[in-house]
Design a protein around this motif. Sequence first.
Motif, PDB file in Angstrom:
ATOM      1  N   PHE A  75      52.178  56.707  24.625  1.00 10.89           N
ATOM      2  CA  PHE A  75      51.660  55.644  25.487  1.00 10.89           C
ATOM      3  C   PHE A  75      52.311  55.758  26.864  1.00 10.89           C
ATOM      4  CE2 PHE A  75      51.887  54.143  21.074  1.00 10.89           C
ATOM      5  CZ  PHE A  75      50.536  54.035  20.814  1.00 10.89           C
ATOM      6  N   PHE A  76      51.630  55.272  27.891  1.00  5.03           N
ATOM      7  CA  PHE A  76      52.119  55.408  29.256  1.00  5.03           C
ATOM      8  C   PHE A  76      53.119  54.283  29.539  1.00  5.03           C
ATOM      9  CE2 PHE A  76      47.456  56.662  29.616  1.00  5.03           C
ATOM     10  CZ  PHE A  76      47.698  57.941  29.161  1.00  5.03           C
ATOM     11  N   VAL A  77      54.385  54.543  29.272  1.00  2.97           N
ATOM     12  CA  VAL A  77      55.408  53.516  29.404  1.00  2.97           C
ATOM     13  C   VAL A  77      56.025  53.593  30.801  1.00  2.97           C
ATOM     14  CG1 VAL A  77      57.533  52.557  28.447  1.00  2.97           C
ATOM     15  CG2 VAL A  77      55.863  53.644  26.942  1.00  2.97           C
ATOM     16  N   ASN A  78      55.523  52.760  31.700  1.00  2.00           N
ATOM     17  CA  ASN A  78      56.064  52.637  33.057  1.00  2.00           C
ATOM     18  C   ASN A  78      56.162  51.159  33.412  1.00  2.00           C
ATOM     19  OD1 ASN A  78      56.195  55.507  33.961  1.00  2.00           O
ATOM     20  ND2 ASN A  78      53.983  55.434  33.603  1.00  2.00           N
ATOM     21  N   TYR A  79      57.048  50.829  34.338  1.00  2.00           N
ATOM     22  CA  TYR A  79      57.184  49.445  34.780  1.00  2.00           C
ATOM     23  C   TYR A  79      56.035  49.111  35.731  1.00  2.00           C
ATOM     24  CZ  TYR A  79      61.898  50.105  32.933  1.00  2.00           C
ATOM     25  OH  TYR A  79      62.973  50.383  32.121  1.00  2.00           O
ATOM     26  N   PRO A  80      55.154  48.176  35.367  1.00  2.00           N
ATOM     27  CA  PRO A  80      53.945  47.937  36.174  1.00  2.00           C
ATOM     28  C   PRO A  80      54.219  47.385  37.565  1.00  2.00           C
ATOM     29  CG  PRO A  80      54.181  46.262  34.451  1.00  2.00           C
ATOM     30  CD  PRO A  80      55.208  47.314  34.166  1.00  2.00           C
ATOM     31  N   HIS A  81      55.349  46.680  37.763  1.00  2.00           N
ATOM     32  CA  HIS A  81      55.636  46.076  39.057  1.00  2.00           C
ATOM     33  C   HIS A  81      56.364  47.023  40.005  1.00  2.00           C
ATOM     34  CE1 HIS A  81      59.282  45.608  36.680  1.00  2.00           C
ATOM     35  NE2 HIS A  81      59.962  45.413  37.801  1.00  2.00           N
ATOM     36  N   MET A  82      56.728  48.208  39.514  1.00  2.00           N
ATOM     37  CA  MET A  82      57.481  49.170  40.331  1.00  2.00           C
ATOM     38  C   MET A  82      56.579  50.281  40.842  1.00  2.00           C
ATOM     39  SD  MET A  82      61.040  49.891  38.310  1.00  2.00           S
ATOM     40  CE  MET A  82      62.238  48.603  37.930  1.00  2.00           C
ATOM     41  N   THR A  83      56.947  50.874  41.967  1.00  2.00           N
ATOM     42  CA  THR A  83      56.249  52.056  42.465  1.00  2.00           C
ATOM     43  C   THR A  83      56.614  53.253  41.600  1.00  2.00           C
ATOM     44  OG1 THR A  83      58.056  52.682  43.934  1.00  2.00           O
ATOM     45  CG2 THR A  83      56.359  51.188  44.829  1.00  2.00           C
ATOM     46  N   GLU A 130      47.440  52.018  39.735  1.00  2.00           N
ATOM     47  CA  GLU A 130      46.673  52.799  40.703  1.00  2.00           C
ATOM     48  C   GLU A 130      46.617  54.280  40.327  1.00  2.00           C
ATOM     49  OE1 GLU A 130      47.405  50.947  44.971  1.00  2.00           O
ATOM     50  OE2 GLU A 130      49.336  51.243  43.940  1.00  2.00           O
ATOM     51  N   LEU A 131      47.162  54.607  39.168  1.00  2.00           N
ATOM     52  CA  LEU A 131      47.227  55.998  38.725  1.00  2.00           C
ATOM     53  C   LEU A 131      46.280  56.258  37.566  1.00  2.00           C
ATOM     54  CD1 LEU A 131      51.120  56.437  38.583  1.00  2.00           C
ATOM     55  CD2 LEU A 131      49.616  56.930  40.520  1.00  2.00           C
ATOM     56  N   SER A 132      45.891  57.511  37.411  1.00  2.00           N
ATOM     57  CA  SER A 132      45.130  57.919  36.229  1.00  2.00           C
ATOM     58  C   SER A 132      46.087  58.022  35.044  1.00  2.00           C
ATOM     59  CB  SER A 132      44.459  59.272  36.471  1.00  2.00           C
ATOM     60  OG  SER A 132      45.460  60.292  36.571  1.00  2.00           O
ATOM     61  N   GLY A 133      45.536  58.177  33.848  1.00  2.00           N
ATOM     62  CA  GLY A 133      46.377  58.329  32.666  1.00  2.00           C
ATOM     63  C   GLY A 133      47.286  59.537  32.768  1.00  2.00           C
ATOM     64  N   GLY A 134      46.751  60.640  33.279  1.00  3.44           N
ATOM     65  CA  GLY A 134      47.564  61.847  33.431  1.00  3.44           C
ATOM     66  C   GLY A 134      48.701  61.647  34.423  1.00  3.44           C
ATOM     67  N   ALA A 174      48.881  62.877  23.491  1.00  5.48           N
ATOM     68  CA  ALA A 174      47.860  62.410  22.550  1.00  5.48           C
ATOM     69  C   ALA A 174      46.788  61.542  23.197  1.00  5.48           C
ATOM     70  CB  ALA A 174      48.522  61.651  21.402  1.00  5.48           C
ATOM     71  N   ASN A 175      47.146  60.764  24.206  1.00  6.70           N
ATOM     72  CA  ASN A 175      46.179  59.836  24.807  1.00  6.70           C
ATOM     73  C   ASN A 175      45.530  60.362  26.085  1.00  6.70           C
ATOM     74  OD1 ASN A 175      46.408  57.843  22.856  1.00  6.70           O
ATOM     75  ND2 ASN A 175      48.217  56.960  23.809  1.00  6.70           N
ATOM     76  N   LEU A 176      45.700  61.650  26.333  1.00  5.36           N
ATOM     77  CA  LEU A 176      45.073  62.255  27.511  1.00  5.36           C
ATOM     78  C   LEU A 176      43.793  62.982  27.101  1.00  5.36           C
ATOM     79  CD1 LEU A 176      48.224  63.772  29.242  1.00  5.36           C
ATOM     80  CD2 LEU A 176      47.179  61.553  29.654  1.00  5.36           C
ATOM     81  N   ASP A 177      42.882  63.154  28.054  1.00  4.24           N
ATOM     82  CA  ASP A 177      41.671  63.899  27.718  1.00  4.24           C
ATOM     83  C   ASP A 177      42.008  65.388  27.574  1.00  4.24           C
ATOM     84  OD1 ASP A 177      41.473  65.285  30.256  1.00  4.24           O
ATOM     85  OD2 ASP A 177      40.593  63.481  31.124  1.00  4.24           O
ATOM     86  N   THR A 186      54.373  66.622  17.299  1.00  2.00           N
ATOM     87  CA  THR A 186      52.925  66.770  17.382  1.00  2.00           C
ATOM     88  C   THR A 186      52.343  66.885  15.981  1.00  2.00           C
ATOM     89  OG1 THR A 186      51.087  68.087  18.286  1.00  2.00           O
ATOM     90  CG2 THR A 186      53.047  69.288  17.589  1.00  2.00           C
ATOM     91  N   SER A 187      51.075  66.520  15.866  1.00  8.36           N
ATOM     92  CA  SER A 187      50.351  66.711  14.612  1.00  8.36           C
ATOM     93  C   SER A 187      49.386  67.882  14.716  1.00  8.36           C
ATOM     94  CB  SER A 187      49.584  65.428  14.249  1.00  8.36           C
ATOM     95  OG  SER A 187      48.684  65.089  15.295  1.00  8.36           O
ATOM     96  N   GLU A 188      49.408  68.581  15.852  1.00 11.03           N
ATOM     97  CA  GLU A 188      48.450  69.660  16.100  1.00 11.03           C
ATOM     98  C   GLU A 188      49.127  71.032  16.013  1.00 11.03           C
ATOM     99  OE1 GLU A 188      46.178  69.132  19.650  1.00 11.03           O
ATOM    100  OE2 GLU A 188      46.074  66.957  19.413  1.00 11.03           O
TER     101      GLU A 188
END
Length: 349
Positions: free
Chosen positions: A81-89, A131-135, A160-163, A189-191
Amino acid sequence: MIELQDATKKVGNVINIKPTNLTLQTGHFNVLLGATGSGKTSLIKMMAGLDPITSGKILMDGQDVTRLNTQKRQISLVHQFFVNYPHMTVFDNIASPLRVAGMARSEIEGRVEEAAGLLQLRPMLHRRPHELSGGQQQRTALARAIAKESRAVFLDEPLANLDYKLREELREQLPDLFAGRGAVVVYATSEPEEALLLGGYTALMEDGNVTQFGPTADIYRNPENIAAARVFSDPPINVARISITGAQARLAGGVGWTVSNMVDGEYTIAVRPHRVTPIRTSDLDVELTGRVIVTELSGSESSAHFQHGNEAWVSLAAGVHAYQVGEDYSFYMNPAHCRYFGQDGKRVA
């Protein structure tokens, strides 16, 4: 180096991780490969200090860290999962562990700039995660791990959650991103394909147990048990029962070949689909005649699922082969490509 010595994890009466002895080195990726529920994440949490172990020890660079908390182990963890602080740059997200460590501003700026450059994030340093993409969000999490310069970096299915395109792109970059940084890198990984592409060493996991550990390519070529043999095979590896009598191996369908240094008895063989072909490639090949049940054409390869005797087989061959479902065809297998397993599932030859 991370060393697990008889490390176990038990929750109530359930054993999540069975006694595990494992040594993970720097200089290459250490892959934990297994299906969902096999124990990969549990093992990472134990090494990272997020979950206490029930018994045994965990050492980092020779230091017993079994009872140390996560902060004192000097590790980084990147989730799927994309674990970043949403209020920070982006800059502040990357810099956050460095500020917690009380690092000087000039050093923080240097490390953030270097990590952002490696992950192609410099134009986004003043943006916020929404403001960022998942990648780009996952690149930010990876940049934070690199900037921290941890003793160990744990990547728990980070792609896992990227295209598909982004997964391929980042997968190719990851070994170079962490090369020469002196950290033990552990990647779950499971792959199986992902493990092969990353190279390094792989620990196969099943039901909370490490079933085999070693160079990834060696495990592919020399699986120690049938479960390991099944892992790196798509389509599924062919598994069939044989009997050996007087140096003669024989399938249930009657096909036989000569073997050496094998005791008479019942065995299981495993052979990968690309070693079963519609064209004879060697004088040593044995012929397997079977009725085609399913056929698939990928463009550059043709596969056929066929029945030989009472066993289901799969052939994978280069080129276009016009199989007809319900028709009988001849396929060829060189016994030199077979792996032999005893009745306990362990490899014997």
